[in-house]
Scaffold this active site. Structure first.
Site, short mmCIF file in Angstrom:
data_model
loop_
_atom_site.label_atom_id
_atom_site.label_comp_id
_atom_site.label_asym_id
_atom_site.label_seq_id
_atom_site.Cartn_x
_atom_site.Cartn_y
_atom_site.Cartn_z
N GLY A 91 0.84 -1.19 0.00
CA GLY A 91 0.00 0.00 0.00
C GLY A 91 0.87 1.24 0.00
O GLY A 91 1.99 1.23 -0.51
N CYS A 92 0.38 2.29 0.58
CA CYS A 92 1.10 3.56 0.62
C CYS A 92 2.47 3.38 1.28
O CYS A 92 2.57 2.87 2.39
CB CYS A 92 0.28 4.59 1.39
SG CYS A 92 1.13 6.16 1.57
N PHE A 93 3.50 3.79 0.58
CA PHE A 93 4.85 3.59 1.14
C PHE A 93 5.09 4.42 2.39
O PHE A 93 5.95 4.09 3.19
CB PHE A 93 5.95 3.80 0.11
CG PHE A 93 5.87 5.01 -0.78
CD1 PHE A 93 5.38 6.23 -0.36
CD2 PHE A 93 6.33 4.91 -2.09
CE1 PHE A 93 5.34 7.33 -1.20
CE2 PHE A 93 6.30 6.00 -2.94
CZ PHE A 93 5.80 7.21 -2.49
#
Length: 169
Positions: A9-11
């Site tokens: 997902g979002c880093f």
């Protein structure tokens, strides 16, 4: 030193858990798995590059084993969701463990199988395990985002945090 690349997902949300471990040299946000060299954040968000947001981890295998990193990876994700993670939807947020050699591949595959057999999740484990591709560093403002923007980080990671509390802790 060895490398590991994980997409979950979002880093922004994948950096802190790994940075806090002994034996970690660096954790950097970036893009991998696509067909466009040196993509920008805007290009990746357009969902036309094939890239996913990921973190590249440089670690000292004398202090921490790759298998420990894989176990921590699972605990940062919803391994039953192939179409993104939490608030972040789409292929550019898909969960993937990228491997650099057969040893990493075997560890990741065995770990995924163990998680499936554990019964922790009723749905199938769908996280992909793929050969590592070139890793392109994300823009500076994405690096260590949780430290630079703690309020925005807290807002963007709430759904993830709630899921992790319910399913992993």
């Amino acid at each position: 030193m060895e490398r590991a690349i994980f997409a979950g997902g979002c880093f922004w949300c994948m950096v802190q858990p790994f940075e806090e471990l002994d034996g970690i040299v660096s954790v950097r946000s970036g893009y991998t798995g696509g067909h466009v060299p040196n993509p920008s954040y805007e290009q990746v968000c357009s969902k036309t590059t094939g890239h996913t947001e990921a973190v590249e981890i440089i670690f000292d295998p004398q202090k921490i084993d790759y298998s420990d990193l894989v176990e921590l990876y699972w605990q940062q994700t919803d391994p039953t969701d192939a179409f993104g993670q939490f608030e972040d939807r789409g292929d550019n947020y898909r969960p993937v463990i990228f491997y650099f050699d057969e040893r990493q591949k075997e560890i990741a595959e065995q770990s995924r199988e163990n998680l499936q057999l554990s019964g922790r999740f009723q749905d199938p484990i769908v996280t992909q395990i793929e050969e590592a591709q070139p890793f392109y560093l994300a823009e500076d403002y994405h690096q260590a985002f949780y430290r630079k923007n703690p309020e925005r980080y807290a807002q963007s990671s709430k759904q993830r945090h709630d899921f992790l509390e319910e399913n992993w802790h």
